[in-house]
Motif scaffolding. Structure first.
Motif, PDB file in Angstrom:
ATOM      1  N   MET A   1     -54.259-109.570 -65.225  1.00 53.61           N
ATOM      2  CA  MET A   1     -53.194-109.977 -64.369  1.00 53.61           C
ATOM      3  C   MET A   1     -51.903-109.731 -65.108  1.00 53.61           C
ATOM      4  O   MET A   1     -51.744-110.106 -66.259  1.00 53.61           O
ATOM      5  N   LEU A   2     -50.959-109.096 -64.468  1.00 56.86           N
ATOM      6  CA  LEU A   2     -49.644-108.845 -65.058  1.00 56.86           C
ATOM      7  C   LEU A   2     -48.623-109.729 -64.377  1.00 56.86           C
ATOM      8  O   LEU A   2     -48.716-110.024 -63.194  1.00 56.86           O
ATOM      9  N   THR A   3     -47.641-110.142 -65.135  1.00 54.72           N
ATOM     10  CA  THR A   3     -46.527-110.879 -64.547  1.00 54.72           C
ATOM     11  C   THR A   3     -45.245-110.421 -65.209  1.00 54.72           C
ATOM     12  O   THR A   3     -45.209-110.216 -66.414  1.00 54.72           O
ATOM     13  N   GLN A   4     -44.215-110.170 -64.432  1.00 50.69           N
ATOM     14  CA  GLN A   4     -42.938-109.773 -64.997  1.00 50.69           C
ATOM     15  C   GLN A   4     -41.988-110.944 -64.931  1.00 50.69           C
ATOM     16  O   GLN A   4     -41.985-111.713 -63.983  1.00 50.69           O
ATOM     17  N   CYS A   5     -41.155-111.052 -65.934  1.00 53.68           N
ATOM     18  CA  CYS A   5     -40.246-112.182 -66.016  1.00 53.68           C
ATOM     19  C   CYS A   5     -38.853-111.868 -65.494  1.00 53.68           C
ATOM     20  O   CYS A   5     -38.068-112.762 -65.268  1.00 53.68           O
ATOM     21  N   ASN A   6     -38.518-110.621 -65.300  1.00 53.41           N
ATOM     22  CA  ASN A   6     -37.270-110.201 -64.662  1.00 53.41           C
ATOM     23  C   ASN A   6     -36.015-110.884 -65.181  1.00 53.41           C
ATOM     24  O   ASN A   6     -35.193-111.361 -64.424  1.00 53.41           O
ATOM     25  N   GLY A   7     -35.884-110.961 -66.486  1.00 56.35           N
ATOM     26  CA  GLY A   7     -34.662-111.477 -67.088  1.00 56.35           C
ATOM     27  C   GLY A   7     -34.462-112.969 -67.004  1.00 56.35           C
ATOM     28  O   GLY A   7     -33.414-113.474 -67.367  1.00 56.35           O
ATOM     29  N   LYS A   8     -35.419-113.726 -66.525  1.00 54.87           N
ATOM     30  CA  LYS A   8     -35.274-115.164 -66.385  1.00 54.87           C
ATOM     31  C   LYS A   8     -35.855-115.921 -67.569  1.00 54.87           C
ATOM     32  O   LYS A   8     -35.983-117.122 -67.542  1.00 54.87           O
ATOM     33  N   ASP A  48     -59.442-116.182 -57.264  1.00 56.18           N
ATOM     34  CA  ASP A  48     -58.940-117.509 -56.882  1.00 56.18           C
ATOM     35  C   ASP A  48     -58.682-118.369 -58.111  1.00 56.18           C
ATOM     36  O   ASP A  48     -57.647-119.039 -58.206  1.00 56.18           O
ATOM     37  N   SER A  49     -59.596-118.341 -59.059  1.00 55.93           N
ATOM     38  CA  SER A  49     -59.414-119.130 -60.281  1.00 55.93           C
ATOM     39  C   SER A  49     -58.250-118.594 -61.106  1.00 55.93           C
ATOM     40  O   SER A  49     -57.486-119.364 -61.695  1.00 55.93           O
ATOM     41  N   ALA A  50     -58.107-117.281 -61.170  1.00 54.40           N
ATOM     42  CA  ALA A  50     -56.995-116.680 -61.906  1.00 54.40           C
ATOM     43  C   ALA A  50     -55.659-117.101 -61.297  1.00 54.40           C
ATOM     44  O   ALA A  50     -54.706-117.396 -62.017  1.00 54.40           O
ATOM     45  N   ALA A  51     -55.600-117.160 -59.974  1.00 53.83           N
ATOM     46  CA  ALA A  51     -54.372-117.585 -59.298  1.00 53.83           C
ATOM     47  C   ALA A  51     -54.017-119.029 -59.664  1.00 53.83           C
ATOM     48  O   ALA A  51     -52.849-119.359 -59.869  1.00 53.83           O
ATOM     49  N   ILE A  54     -52.601-119.017 -63.273  1.00 57.32           N
ATOM     50  CA  ILE A  54     -51.220-118.513 -63.293  1.00 57.32           C
ATOM     51  C   ILE A  54     -50.262-119.550 -62.721  1.00 57.32           C
ATOM     52  O   ILE A  54     -49.188-119.801 -63.281  1.00 57.32           O
ATOM     53  N   LYS A  55     -50.641-120.185 -61.623  1.00 55.10           N
ATOM     54  CA  LYS A  55     -49.790-121.220 -61.022  1.00 55.10           C
ATOM     55  C   LYS A  55     -49.547-122.354 -62.018  1.00 55.10           C
ATOM     56  O   LYS A  55     -48.407-122.789 -62.210  1.00 55.10           O
ATOM     57  N   ASN A  56     -50.606-122.813 -62.682  1.00 60.87           N
ATOM     58  CA  ASN A  56     -50.469-123.905 -63.649  1.00 60.87           C
ATOM     59  C   ASN A  56     -49.639-123.502 -64.853  1.00 60.87           C
ATOM     60  O   ASN A  56     -48.841-124.298 -65.366  1.00 60.87           O
ATOM     61  N   LYS A  58     -47.214-121.242 -64.881  1.00 66.27           N
ATOM     62  CA  LYS A  58     -45.816-121.174 -64.446  1.00 66.27           C
ATOM     63  C   LYS A  58     -45.204-122.563 -64.363  1.00 66.27           C
ATOM     64  O   LYS A  58     -44.067-122.778 -64.790  1.00 66.27           O
ATOM     65  N   ILE A  59     -45.947-123.519 -63.818  1.00 62.42           N
ATOM     66  CA  ILE A  59     -45.455-124.899 -63.732  1.00 62.42           C
ATOM     67  C   ILE A  59     -45.200-125.448 -65.131  1.00 62.42           C
ATOM     68  O   ILE A  59     -44.159-126.030 -65.403  1.00 62.42           O
ATOM     69  N   ASN A  60     -46.149-125.232 -66.039  1.00 59.29           N
ATOM     70  CA  ASN A  60     -46.027-125.732 -67.399  1.00 59.29           C
ATOM     71  C   ASN A  60     -44.850-125.095 -68.120  1.00 59.29           C
ATOM     72  O   ASN A  60     -44.089-125.790 -68.793  1.00 59.29           O
ATOM     73  N   PHE A  61     -44.695-123.792 -67.989  1.00 62.85           N
ATOM     74  CA  PHE A  61     -43.614-123.110 -68.696  1.00 62.85           C
ATOM     75  C   PHE A  61     -42.250-123.465 -68.120  1.00 62.85           C
ATOM     76  O   PHE A  61     -41.292-123.609 -68.853  1.00 62.85           O
ATOM     77  N   ARG A  62     -42.146-123.628 -66.819  1.00 58.61           N
ATOM     78  CA  ARG A  62     -40.872-124.063 -66.236  1.00 58.61           C
ATOM     79  C   ARG A  62     -40.557-125.489 -66.678  1.00 58.61           C
ATOM     80  O   ARG A  62     -39.417-125.806 -66.994  1.00 58.61           O
ATOM     81  N   GLY A  63     -41.568-126.333 -66.728  1.00 64.19           N
ATOM     82  CA  GLY A  63     -41.377-127.720 -67.151  1.00 64.19           C
ATOM     83  C   GLY A  63     -40.938-127.850 -68.602  1.00 64.19           C
ATOM     84  O   GLY A  63     -40.277-128.797 -68.980  1.00 64.19           O
ATOM     85  N   ASN A  64     -41.304-126.865 -69.422  1.00 62.59           N
ATOM     86  CA  ASN A  64     -40.916-126.876 -70.824  1.00 62.59           C
ATOM     87  C   ASN A  64     -39.625-126.105 -71.078  1.00 62.59           C
ATOM     88  O   ASN A  64     -39.243-125.905 -72.227  1.00 62.59           O
ATOM     89  N   GLY A  65     -38.968-125.643 -70.029  1.00 61.16           N
ATOM     90  CA  GLY A  65     -37.697-124.951 -70.180  1.00 61.16           C
ATOM     91  C   GLY A  65     -37.813-123.520 -70.662  1.00 61.16           C
ATOM     92  O   GLY A  65     -36.823-122.916 -71.067  1.00 61.16           O
ATOM     93  N   ILE A  66     -39.012-122.948 -70.634  1.00 62.16           N
ATOM     94  CA  ILE A  66     -39.184-121.578 -71.110  1.00 62.16           C
ATOM     95  C   ILE A  66     -38.771-120.577 -70.030  1.00 62.16           C
ATOM     96  O   ILE A  66     -38.152-119.566 -70.313  1.00 62.16           O
ATOM     97  N   LEU A  67     -39.101-120.877 -68.785  1.00 62.24           N
ATOM     98  CA  LEU A  67     -38.676-120.043 -67.675  1.00 62.24           C
ATOM     99  C   LEU A  67     -37.564-120.738 -66.920  1.00 62.24           C
ATOM    100  O   LEU A  67     -37.545-121.950 -66.782  1.00 62.24           O
TER     101      LEU A  67
END
Length: 68
Positions: A1-8, A48-51, A54-56, A58-67
């Motif tokens: 699975m790839l994810t791009q961060c697009n400068g954020k 489904d499990s991979a999704a 990834i969702k978890n 993203k939530i964790n990284f946003r909550g830690n101020g990384i994203l």
């Protein structure tokens, strides 16, 4: 699975990759495709499990101020 961060991203992708490795199983792989794209190989994981993973993450990284 790839994810791009697009400068954020507030830190380097390589540091994010290191943090991802700590949150995933030993059988999973994280690597840096380029300066904006980390990739995850989630072994023995369906779409489904991979999704959910990834969702978890993203939530964790946003909550830690990384994203933004």
């Amino acid at each position: 699975m790839l994810t791009q961060c697009n400068g954020k991203v507030k830190i380097e992708i390589s540091k994010i990759a290191d943090q991802l490795k700590n949150k995933l199983r030993d059988i999973d792989t994280v690597f840096e495709v380029n300066k904006n794209t980390p990739a995850l190989i989630l072994s023995v994981t369906g779409a489904d499990s991979a999704a959910v993973v990834i969702k978890n993450l993203k939530i964790n990284f946003r909550g830690n101020g990384i994203l933004a």
